[in-house]
Every structure is written in structure tokens, then in C-alpha cells.
Design a protein around this motif. Structure first.
Motif, short mmCIF file in Angstrom:
data_model
loop_
_atom_site.label_atom_id
_atom_site.label_comp_id
_atom_site.label_asym_id
_atom_site.label_seq_id
_atom_site.Cartn_x
_atom_site.Cartn_y
_atom_site.Cartn_z
N PHE A 11 0.95 -1.48 0.05
CA PHE A 11 -0.02 0.12 0.45
C PHE A 11 0.71 0.64 0.35
O PHE A 11 0.86 2.69 -0.70
CB PHE A 11 -0.68 0.29 1.04
N LEU A 12 2.04 1.48 1.27
CA LEU A 12 2.88 2.57 0.58
C LEU A 12 3.61 2.43 -0.89
O LEU A 12 4.00 3.69 -0.96
CB LEU A 12 3.74 2.38 2.42
N SER A 13 4.29 1.25 -1.55
CA SER A 13 4.46 1.04 -2.38
C SER A 13 3.90 2.36 -3.62
O SER A 13 3.82 2.94 -4.14
CB SER A 13 5.04 -0.33 -2.82
N VAL A 14 2.48 2.16 -3.57
CA VAL A 14 1.90 2.34 -4.30
C VAL A 14 0.66 3.66 -4.56
O VAL A 14 1.24 4.53 -5.82
CB VAL A 14 -0.13 1.90 -4.52
N LEU A 15 1.78 4.36 -2.81
CA LEU A 15 0.98 5.70 -2.61
C LEU A 15 1.86 6.44 -2.90
O LEU A 15 2.83 7.81 -3.28
CB LEU A 15 0.52 6.21 -1.21
N THR A 16 3.60 6.03 -2.51
CA THR A 16 4.75 6.29 -3.10
C THR A 16 4.77 6.70 -4.65
O THR A 16 4.61 7.45 -5.19
CB THR A 16 6.03 5.83 -2.52
N LEU A 17 4.79 5.81 -5.08
CA LEU A 17 4.75 6.13 -6.84
C LEU A 17 3.38 6.23 -7.18
O LEU A 17 4.33 7.35 -8.32
CB LEU A 17 4.88 4.12 -7.33
N SER A 18 2.82 6.38 -6.85
CA SER A 18 1.71 7.77 -7.62
C SER A 18 2.01 8.99 -6.92
O SER A 18 2.30 9.55 -8.24
CB SER A 18 0.46 7.28 -6.79
N ALA A 19 2.27 9.75 -6.26
CA ALA A 19 3.26 10.51 -5.94
C ALA A 19 4.33 11.03 -6.90
O ALA A 19 4.92 12.37 -7.51
CB ALA A 19 3.73 10.30 -4.48
N VAL A 20 4.79 10.04 -6.97
CA VAL A 20 6.51 9.97 -8.04
C VAL A 20 5.91 10.72 -9.49
O VAL A 20 6.46 10.77 -10.25
CB VAL A 20 7.61 8.96 -7.32
N ALA A 21 5.03 9.70 -9.43
CA ALA A 21 4.61 9.76 -11.40
C ALA A 21 4.41 11.32 -10.99
O ALA A 21 4.88 11.55 -12.48
CB ALA A 21 3.60 8.63 -11.53
N GLN A 22 3.81 11.41 -10.70
CA GLN A 22 3.22 13.30 -11.15
C GLN A 22 3.48 14.10 -10.36
O GLN A 22 4.26 14.70 -11.56
CB GLN A 22 2.53 13.58 -9.72
N THR A 23 5.52 13.72 -10.02
CA THR A 23 6.38 14.90 -9.65
C THR A 23 6.49 14.91 -11.22
O THR A 23 8.11 15.26 -12.24
CB THR A 23 7.68 14.41 -8.79
N GLU A 24 6.98 12.90 -12.08
CA GLU A 24 7.69 12.69 -13.49
C GLU A 24 7.09 13.44 -13.94
O GLU A 24 8.12 14.08 -15.26
CB GLU A 24 7.51 11.35 -13.67
N SER A 25 5.93 13.26 -14.10
CA SER A 25 5.25 14.20 -15.38
C SER A 25 5.63 15.40 -15.02
O SER A 25 5.52 16.20 -16.32
CB SER A 25 3.65 14.11 -14.91
N GLN A 26 5.29 16.50 -13.92
CA GLN A 26 5.62 17.95 -13.90
C GLN A 26 6.57 18.00 -14.68
O GLN A 26 6.97 19.17 -15.56
CB GLN A 26 5.36 18.45 -12.84
N LEU A 27 8.16 17.58 -14.57
CA LEU A 27 9.74 17.37 -14.73
C LEU A 27 9.44 16.74 -16.23
O LEU A 27 10.72 17.87 -17.07
CB LEU A 27 10.12 16.25 -14.00
N ARG A 28 8.87 16.43 -16.75
CA ARG A 28 9.05 15.99 -18.33
C ARG A 28 7.85 16.88 -19.48
O ARG A 28 8.74 17.38 -20.01
CB ARG A 28 8.06 14.26 -18.28
N ARG A 29 7.46 17.55 -18.11
CA ARG A 29 6.58 18.50 -19.07
C ARG A 29 6.99 20.02 -18.97
O ARG A 29 7.29 20.82 -20.35
CB ARG A 29 5.10 18.91 -18.26
N LYS A 30 7.83 20.44 -17.89
CA LYS A 30 9.26 21.14 -17.98
C LYS A 30 9.65 21.21 -18.90
O LYS A 30 10.81 22.09 -19.73
CB LYS A 30 8.72 21.49 -16.31
N LYS A 31 10.49 19.94 -19.20
CA LYS A 31 11.83 19.72 -19.67
C LYS A 31 11.35 20.13 -21.61
O LYS A 31 11.89 20.38 -22.32
CB LYS A 31 11.60 18.19 -19.60
N GLU A 32 9.65 19.38 -21.88
CA GLU A 32 9.16 19.59 -22.78
C GLU A 32 9.45 20.86 -23.32
O GLU A 32 9.66 21.98 -24.87
CB GLU A 32 8.21 18.51 -23.49
N ALA A 33 8.55 21.90 -22.32
CA ALA A 33 8.67 22.88 -22.41
C ALA A 33 9.83 23.87 -22.62
O ALA A 33 10.73 25.03 -23.66
CB ALA A 33 8.31 24.08 -21.02
N ILE A 34 11.31 23.49 -22.49
CA ILE A 34 12.42 23.97 -22.60
C ILE A 34 12.76 24.05 -23.53
O ILE A 34 13.59 24.54 -24.09
CB ILE A 34 13.24 23.81 -21.09
N GLU A 35 12.26 22.26 -23.52
CA GLU A 35 12.97 22.27 -25.57
C GLU A 35 12.67 23.07 -26.31
O GLU A 35 12.82 23.57 -27.29
CB GLU A 35 12.82 20.76 -25.91
#
Length: 431
Positions: A11-35
Motif C-alpha cells: 500500500f505504501l509503495s503504491v502511494l509513493t509511486l503515485s506521488a513520484v509519477a506526478q512529479t515525473e509528469s511535471q518534470l517531463r512537461r517542464k523539460k518539454e517546454a524548455i526544449e
């Protein structure tokens, strides 16, 4: 208890991965905007590469490209850090699942050995008949039933744990591949950054050779900007004077009404043989900001503008290549009272907030549009054409014109003022 512990870990793993996935998505969007920003700047620089004359816009574009490249490397570092966290968490989960699986298998092996020793019905019957009394015999029957059910459940737990373990190992392998790809991308960006810095060195070397011409260009720009600033100040001053005239007229009418009421009150007091009431106090002169927000509509616009500080949309799609304040290039200095946003020629220029078109000027063949938002003003310079007229009401993100080229690069000069005070637009527009 072991099963509950296992479920809690998952359960803790699922919650952590969900939060990380959200951060990953934000970083990916930021990187694409910079590109996208880097790509647009590179297109503009490619157009001007063949030009013999070095311009301030080219220097600013190269510097901005270096800043963006460094920002992209920083974003990749954040992505790698996130992946390292995921790898660590998944590795811990795999180890936990492996330990849990080993414990389950040991327990199951013990049950199998017990079942082997009591595999025929005769042994089971003897186990029941060996009871001291009926109550113990009943408990032994229930024990054998529950033991059989528990053994089946344990087999299911082993199978499910094995599936979870295989799934986590696959995720771990995928994350390791992603990290490898990011490290390769990071290395490429570092190489590109090195090339950009080499180009910057060449440009600055060229600048030192053409310093006299470059100083002349900056002085020309200063003179042009001074003329534009004069037109802006005059337009705002006219708006202030108009607000002052309206306020004076309102004050005159209010004073006349108050005088008439005071005269009538004095007459009534005299007839009733009472002391005359005190004369009303003179109205206090209003400040510039009070004059510009004298009516409910203007006050509402100003309050809305203030409440959106840091959230106003970009006036044009592009990259800030020259920031607010004093800048030095070699020995020459420029005081930028707004920001310069490099984009593409013909890009739509949009209002950053609801307001009214205060004025439109055509200076040096380019349009300047001034919008009024209560006691705030936004200024849009270097427009090829304007699609609004003086007095028009505009809404947030409404197109007010299209961008022109300034020298070799399409660049919008954008300012924000409160009354007659210049503000840093980067504190107001969204990041």
C-alpha cells in the motif's frame, strides 16, 4: 500478521509511486517546454547567423539559450534523482517480498510435512479418537478442517506474492533503463551546452572588435525607447488628468450640495434660535491611485489584477531573453524597464488581463499598445499590427495584435506599471 505487514508495504509503495509519477509528469512537461523554447531560440539564431552585424538581441538570445540549457540539465538531474528514489524503494520492496516469500514457503513446507505424516484417514481418525473427551475431539476436528483451509490460503498467498515480486522486478528493470536513457540525454545536453558556451565566447570576441558600432546601436535603442516611454507617460498622464477632472467635477457638485444643505441647516437653526451647525470639512485631495480607481468598475479591475500577481499569462509565446533592470554587455549598459520576450514574427500578442485600450501609437514603424486595468497599465511594444482600437474593452488572453521583427529577431517588449511606477513583469506573469 505477516500478510498484514505485506499488504501495508504494498500500500505504501503504491502511494509513493503515485506521488513520484506526478512529479515525473511535471518534470517531463517542464523539460518539454524548455526544449520548445531552445528550439525557437535556435531557429531565430540560425536566421541571423549569416548577418555580419552583431546585435544585442543575438547576444541576449545566446545567453538565454545557455540559461535554458542549464535549466534543462537541472531538470534531468531532478528526474534522475526521482528515478534513484524509485529504484531504492523498489529494491527494498523486492527484498521485502523475497523475504516474505521465503517465510511463506517455509511455513507451507512445514504444513506439507505435517500433512504427509497424517496423510491417511486412519491417522486422522486415531488423532480424533485419542481425545480425552468429546469437547477435545470436536476441537481436533475443527483444527483439521481449518488446517486444510489455511494450507490452501497459504498456497494462494505464495502465488500472489510471487506475482507481485515478478511485477516489481519488471518495474525495477524498466526504471534502470529509463535512468540509463536519462544519463545519455544528460551527456548530450552537456555537450550542447559546451558548444553554446563556445559560440558565446566567439560572439563576445566579435563584440570587443565591433565595440564602437555596438555602443552606437545601444545608444540608438536608448533614444528610441526614450521616445516610446515619453508617449506612454503622456498617455497615462492624460488618463490621470481625465480622472482628476472627473473627480474635481464630482467634488464640486458634492461641495455645492453640502453648501446648500449647510445654508438650509443654518436658516433652520436661526429660526429656532439655535447655534448654526459647523461648516462641512473640505474634501481631501486624492492620490493618483485613488483617482484611477475612483469608480467601482476601475476598483474591481485593479483588485483583480493585484489578486492575479504571479499568475498572469504570458503576453506572447516565447522566452524572456532580457530581464528587468540594468544589464551590462561588455562595457555598454542598458536599463530595461520591462522584459523582452523572444518569439516568432507574426506570433499573436495577447492581453494579460481584462481592461481597456488606453492608447495605440505608431513609433518607428511599430505599434505600441497600452491597456488600462484600473490603476495598473500593461504596455506591449514592437507590434507589426494592432487588432484593437482606443477605448475598446479587452478580455484576458484576447489577441490585440501580432509581433514584428526588431532588428533580426522577433521580440516583444512588455511592461507593467502601477500609476507611473514601473514594476518587474516577472513578478506578475506565470512561471
Amino acid at each position: 500478521m505477516k500478510l498484514q505487514k505485506l499488504l501495508f508495504i504494498l500500500f505504501l509503495s503504491v502511494l509513493t509511486l503515485s506521488a513520484v509519477a506526478q512529479t515525473e509528469s511535471q518534470l517531463r512537461r517542464k523539460k518539454e517546454a524548455i526544449e520548445r523554447e531552445i528550439e525557437q531560440l535556435q531557429k531565430n539564431l540560425n536566421k541571423t547567423a549569416s548577418g555580419k552585424k552583431l546585435t544585442l538581441q543575438q547576444i541576449n538570445a545566446i545567453n538565454a539559450q545557455i540559461r535554458l540549457r542549464q535549466d534543462k540539465i537541472g531538470t534531468i538531474n531532478s528526474e534522475i534523482k526521482n528515478l534513484d528514489n524509485q529504484i531504492s524503494q523498489n529494491t527494498n520492496t523486492v527484498h521485502t517480498l523475497q523475504g516474505q516469500l521465503g517465510d511463506l514457503k517455509k511455513e507451507y513446507a512445514g504444513m506439507i510435512r505435517f500433512a504427509q505424516r497424517n496423510r491417511n484417514s486412519y491417522d486422522k481418525m486415531m488423532f480424533i479418537f485419542a481425545s480425552k473427551d468429546f469437547n477435545q475431539a470436536y476441537k481436533r476436528i475443527k483444527y483439521l478442517q481449518q488446517f486444510s483451509q489455511y494450507r490452501k490460503k497459504q498456497a494462494g498467498y505464495i502465488e500472489n506474492t510471487q506475482q507481485d515480486l515478478n511485477g516489481k522486478i519488471k518495474v525495477l528493470d524498466k526504471t534502470l533503463r529509463e535512468k540509463s536513457d536519462l544519463l545519455k540525454e544528460q551527456e548530450k545536453e552537456r555537450e550542447r551546452l559546451g558548444r553554446d558556451k563556445s559560440e558565446q565566447a566567439v560572439v563576445l570576441n566579435k563584440l570587443s572588435k565591433d565595440e564602437k558600432q555596438f555602443r552606437q546601436d545601444i545608444n540608438t535603442r536608448k533614444k528610441q525607447q526614450a521616445q516610446i516611454d515619453k508617449a506612454i507617460r503622456l498617455a497615462i498622464q492624460r488618463a490621470i488628468e481625465e480622472a482628476r477632472r472627473k473627480a474635481a467635477e464630482e467634488a464640486r457638485i458634492a461641495a455645492a450640495k453640502a453648501a446648500a444643505e449647510a445654508k438650509a441647516a443654518a436658516a433652520r437653526a436661526k429660526a429656532e434660535n439655535r447655534p448654526a451647525p459647523a461648516a462641512p470639512a473640505a474634501a481631501k485631495e486624492k492620490s493618483t491611485n485613488e483617482l484611477l480607481t475612483n469608480d467601482a468598475g476601475s476598483a474591481k479591475l485593479a483588485a483583480g489584477f493585484e489578486n492575479n500577481r504571479g499568475r498572469l499569462p504570458y503576453p506572447v509565446s516565447g522566452t524572456i531573453t532580457e530581464h528587468f533592470g540594468v544589464h551590462k554587455v561588455d562595457q555598454a549598459s542598458m536599463n530595461n524597464e520591462g522584459v523582452n520576450i523572444t518569439s516568432s514574427e507574426g506570433a499573436p500578442v495577447r492581453a494579460v488581463f481584462d481592461g481597456e485600450v488606453l492608447g495605440i501609437s505608431l513609433i518607428y514603424g511599430k505599434y505600441v499598445v497600452i491597456l488600462m486595468h484600473g490603476n495598473y497599465f500593461t504596455i506591449y511594444q514592437n507590434l507589426k499590427s494592432a487588432s484593437v482600437s482606443k477605448g475598446d474593452k479587452v478580455s484576458t488572453r484576447q489577441t490585440i495584435g501580432v509581433l514584428a521583427n526588431s532588428g533580426d529577431i522577433a521580440e516583444l517588449h512588455f511592461e507593467i506599471m502601477r500609476g507611473q511606477t514601473k514594476l518587474n513583469p516577472e513578478a506578475w506573469i506565470s512561471k
